[in-house]
Design an enzyme around this catalytic site. Sequence first.
Site, PDB file in Angstrom:
ATOM      1  N   ASP A  56       0.867  -1.177   0.000  1.00 43.72           N
ATOM      2  CA  ASP A  56       0.000   0.000   0.000  1.00 43.72           C
ATOM      3  C   ASP A  56       0.905   1.228   0.000  1.00 43.72           C
ATOM      4  O   ASP A  56       1.660   1.456   0.957  1.00 43.72           O
ATOM      5  CB  ASP A  56      -0.891  -0.019   1.249  1.00 43.72           C
ATOM      6  CG  ASP A  56      -1.844   1.165   1.307  1.00 43.72           C
ATOM      7  OD1 ASP A  56      -1.638   2.140   0.559  1.00 43.72           O
ATOM      8  OD2 ASP A  56      -2.790   1.105   2.114  1.00 43.72           O
ATOM      9  N   VAL A  57       0.824   2.021  -1.043  1.00 41.56           N
ATOM     10  CA  VAL A  57       1.762   3.146  -1.199  1.00 41.56           C
ATOM     11  C   VAL A  57       1.553   4.255  -0.183  1.00 41.56           C
ATOM     12  O   VAL A  57       2.370   5.176  -0.101  1.00 41.56           O
ATOM     13  CB  VAL A  57       1.701   3.749  -2.626  1.00 41.56           C
ATOM     14  CG1 VAL A  57       2.223   2.768  -3.654  1.00 41.56           C
ATOM     15  CG2 VAL A  57       0.299   4.248  -2.971  1.00 41.56           C
ATOM     16  N   ASN A  83       3.361   5.506  -9.983  1.00 44.89           N
ATOM     17  CA  ASN A  83       2.265   5.413 -10.949  1.00 44.89           C
ATOM     18  C   ASN A  83       0.910   5.166 -10.283  1.00 44.89           C
ATOM     19  O   ASN A  83      -0.125   5.524 -10.818  1.00 44.89           O
ATOM     20  CB  ASN A  83       2.616   4.267 -11.923  1.00 44.89           C
ATOM     21  CG  ASN A  83       1.442   3.815 -12.759  1.00 44.89           C
ATOM     22  OD1 ASN A  83       1.055   4.474 -13.721  1.00 44.89           O
ATOM     23  ND2 ASN A  83       0.852   2.672 -12.396  1.00 44.89           N
ATOM     24  N   TYR A 148      -8.375  15.036  -7.117  1.00 46.18           N
ATOM     25  CA  TYR A 148      -7.461  14.455  -8.108  1.00 46.18           C
ATOM     26  C   TYR A 148      -6.615  15.558  -8.737  1.00 46.18           C
ATOM     27  O   TYR A 148      -5.392  15.423  -8.875  1.00 46.18           O
ATOM     28  CB  TYR A 148      -8.288  13.718  -9.167  1.00 46.18           C
ATOM     29  CG  TYR A 148      -7.508  12.946 -10.203  1.00 46.18           C
ATOM     30  CD1 TYR A 148      -6.874  11.737  -9.889  1.00 46.18           C
ATOM     31  CD2 TYR A 148      -7.433  13.378 -11.530  1.00 46.18           C
ATOM     32  CE1 TYR A 148      -6.189  11.008 -10.851  1.00 46.18           C
ATOM     33  CE2 TYR A 148      -6.758  12.654 -12.497  1.00 46.18           C
ATOM     34  CZ  TYR A 148      -6.136  11.463 -12.158  1.00 46.18           C
ATOM     35  OH  TYR A 148      -5.463  10.738 -13.112  1.00 46.18           O
ATOM     36  N   LYS A 152      -2.609  15.873  -8.746  1.00 47.57           N
ATOM     37  CA  LYS A 152      -1.891  15.787 -10.020  1.00 47.57           C
ATOM     38  C   LYS A 152      -1.153  17.083 -10.356  1.00 47.57           C
ATOM     39  O   LYS A 152      -0.094  17.068 -10.981  1.00 47.57           O
ATOM     40  CB  LYS A 152      -2.863  15.387 -11.142  1.00 47.57           C
ATOM     41  CG  LYS A 152      -3.418  13.952 -11.002  1.00 47.57           C
ATOM     42  CD  LYS A 152      -2.308  12.911 -10.985  1.00 47.57           C
ATOM     43  CE  LYS A 152      -2.833  11.491 -10.991  1.00 47.57           C
ATOM     44  NZ  LYS A 152      -1.769  10.477 -10.966  1.00 47.57           N
ATOM     45  N   ILE A 181      -6.225   7.544 -21.706  1.00 43.44           N
ATOM     46  CA  ILE A 181      -5.599   6.251 -22.019  1.00 43.44           C
ATOM     47  C   ILE A 181      -6.562   5.141 -21.605  1.00 43.44           C
ATOM     48  O   ILE A 181      -7.074   5.148 -20.475  1.00 43.44           O
ATOM     49  CB  ILE A 181      -4.272   6.070 -21.245  1.00 43.44           C
ATOM     50  CG1 ILE A 181      -3.333   7.288 -21.413  1.00 43.44           C
ATOM     51  CG2 ILE A 181      -3.581   4.767 -21.661  1.00 43.44           C
ATOM     52  CD1 ILE A 181      -2.809   7.551 -22.785  1.00 43.44           C
TER      53      ILE A 181
HETATM   54  N1  NAD Z   1      -6.155   6.117 -17.728  1.00 49.98           N
HETATM   55  C1  NAD Z   1      -6.098   7.411 -17.978  1.00 49.98           C
HETATM   56  O1  NAD Z   1      -6.800   7.918 -18.861  1.00 49.98           O
HETATM   57  C2  NAD Z   1      -5.167   8.288 -17.195  1.00 49.98           C
HETATM   58  C3  NAD Z   1      -5.055   9.634 -17.591  1.00 49.98           C
HETATM   59  C4  NAD Z   1      -4.164  10.452 -16.918  1.00 49.98           C
HETATM   60  C5  NAD Z   1      -3.391   9.972 -15.882  1.00 49.98           C
HETATM   61  N2  NAD Z   1      -3.536   8.658 -15.515  1.00 49.98           N
HETATM   62  C6  NAD Z   1      -2.659   8.184 -14.437  1.00 49.98           C
HETATM   63  O2  NAD Z   1      -1.954   7.046 -14.875  1.00 49.98           O
HETATM   64  C7  NAD Z   1      -1.591   6.233 -13.737  1.00 49.98           C
HETATM   65  C8  NAD Z   1      -1.952   4.786 -13.995  1.00 49.98           C
HETATM   66  O3  NAD Z   1      -3.357   4.672 -14.059  1.00 49.98           O
HETATM   67  P1  NAD Z   1      -4.082   3.589 -14.974  1.00 49.98           P
HETATM   68  O4  NAD Z   1      -4.752   4.323 -16.062  1.00 49.98           O
HETATM   69  O5  NAD Z   1      -3.152   2.493 -15.325  1.00 49.98           O
HETATM   70  O6  NAD Z   1      -5.225   3.106 -13.958  1.00 49.98           O
HETATM   71  P2  NAD Z   1      -5.369   1.761 -13.078  1.00 49.98           P
HETATM   72  O7  NAD Z   1      -6.509   2.048 -12.159  1.00 49.98           O
HETATM   73  O8  NAD Z   1      -5.464   0.593 -13.967  1.00 49.98           O
HETATM   74  O9  NAD Z   1      -3.995   1.670 -12.277  1.00 49.98           O
HETATM   75  C9  NAD Z   1      -3.789   2.249 -11.020  1.00 49.98           C
HETATM   76  C10 NAD Z   1      -3.155   1.197 -10.131  1.00 49.98           C
HETATM   77  O10 NAD Z   1      -2.868   1.812  -8.864  1.00 49.98           O
HETATM   78  C11 NAD Z   1      -3.128   0.835  -7.871  1.00 49.98           C
HETATM   79  N3  NAD Z   1      -3.339   1.441  -6.554  1.00 49.98           N
HETATM   80  C12 NAD Z   1      -4.391   2.198  -6.141  1.00 49.98           C
HETATM   81  N4  NAD Z   1      -4.254   2.500  -4.836  1.00 49.98           N
HETATM   82  C13 NAD Z   1      -3.090   1.932  -4.419  1.00 49.98           C
HETATM   83  C14 NAD Z   1      -2.410   1.900  -3.173  1.00 49.98           C
HETATM   84  N5  NAD Z   1      -2.905   2.507  -2.074  1.00 49.98           N
HETATM   85  N6  NAD Z   1      -1.237   1.219  -3.104  1.00 49.98           N
HETATM   86  C15 NAD Z   1      -0.719   0.591  -4.192  1.00 49.98           C
HETATM   87  N7  NAD Z   1      -1.335   0.597  -5.390  1.00 49.98           N
HETATM   88  C16 NAD Z   1      -2.500   1.263  -5.502  1.00 49.98           C
HETATM   89  C17 NAD Z   1      -4.389   0.129  -8.372  1.00 49.98           C
HETATM   90  O11 NAD Z   1      -4.593  -1.100  -7.691  1.00 49.98           O
HETATM   91  C18 NAD Z   1      -4.084   0.007  -9.854  1.00 49.98           C
HETATM   92  O12 NAD Z   1      -3.434  -1.214 -10.166  1.00 49.98           O
HETATM   93  C19 NAD Z   1      -2.300   6.882 -12.544  1.00 49.98           C
HETATM   94  O13 NAD Z   1      -1.391   7.719 -11.845  1.00 49.98           O
HETATM   95  C20 NAD Z   1      -3.388   7.727 -13.190  1.00 49.98           C
HETATM   96  O14 NAD Z   1      -3.824   8.806 -12.376  1.00 49.98           O
HETATM   97  C21 NAD Z   1      -4.398   7.819 -16.128  1.00 49.98           C
END
Ligand code: NAD
Length: 241
Positions: A56-57, A83, A148, A152, A181
């Site tokens: 847990d981060v 991430n 958020y 960010k 994404i």
């Molecule tokens: N998908 C998009 O469109 C998008 C756009 C901009 C930014 N982002 C950013 O990209 C990054 C990756 O997101 P993603 O799209 O792969 O989404 P995702 O939800 O698939 O991945 C996020 C991961 O973080 C993990 N996580 C959440 N809380 C946690 C905790 N307390 N400890 C450890 N792990 C934890 C989740 O279990 C998950 O595997 C994130 O920082 C997100 O904010 C995503």
Amino acid sequence: MDRLTGKVALITGAARGQGREMAELFMREGAKAVISADVLDAEDAESSPVTFVKMDVTQDTEWKSTIDAIVAEHGQIDILINNAAIVKYETILETSNELYDKVLDIDLKSIFLGMREVLPHMIEKKSGSIINVSSIWGLAGVPSSYAYQAAKGAILNVSKNVAATYGADGVRCNSLHPGYILSPMNADQAQDINDALIAGTVLGRPGQPIETAYAALFLASDESSYVTGTSLVVDGGYLAP
Ligand SMILES: NC(=O)c1ccc[n+]([C@@H]2O[C@H](COP(=O)([O-])OP(=O)(O)OC[C@H]3O[C@@H](n4cnc5c(N)ncnc54)[C@H](O)[C@@H]3O)[C@@H](O)[C@H]2O)c1
């Protein structure tokens, strides 16, 4: 196939989504080890060369034990990608204290804890690349998602802070700003939001996780040896107009 030969990387939230794509790509590019630290179990973990750790981060003790274990086993940690994150869409007036604290803990405090734990190892080796994943919403406003956006936006500045403080010690730190994404994070997002995001994207489509993974690969590798304190936007041109 050899852009990360001999490197050891820790990527948070890499059980799925963009982090998982980065982890698998880094292994294909010759990394010595890639460790995913996530609260979730990863699917197909047995068939992957990635090492999956439950973590847990938001917990500093878990950061310490994970990084201590990596350094004990591999003798080094070259790359940290912060991430892991959650997204919440509430406006400021809809945001409770609890929601605010939860999002800021996972999306921002985690980055403080992770960098504070890993920096001494990188400084000792006089080498390291830290990538903090922000968002286009860390650079521009959207009429929702107050907590958020708070996290960010701050990621941009804390990345510059660490870049400025530890550049002389051989540590680089940059922020990565994905646009829309396709990932589990937005799989349940309303169609009208998805349509609006695509309509606003110059390339006219959502991005794939591999497209942010290649950007992370550049920042993680020695190819970006003169790149620090900057923000790399990977958004199909969403912020271009
Ligand atoms: N998908 C998009 O469109 C998008 C756009 C901009 C930014 N982002 C950013 O990209 C990054 C990756 O997101 P993603 O799209 O792969 O989404 P995702 O939800 O698939 O991945 C996020 C991961 O973080 C993990 N996580 C959440 N809380 C946690 C905790 N307390 N400890 C450890 N792990 C934890 C989740 O279990 C998950 O595997 C994130 O920082 C997100 O904010 C995503």
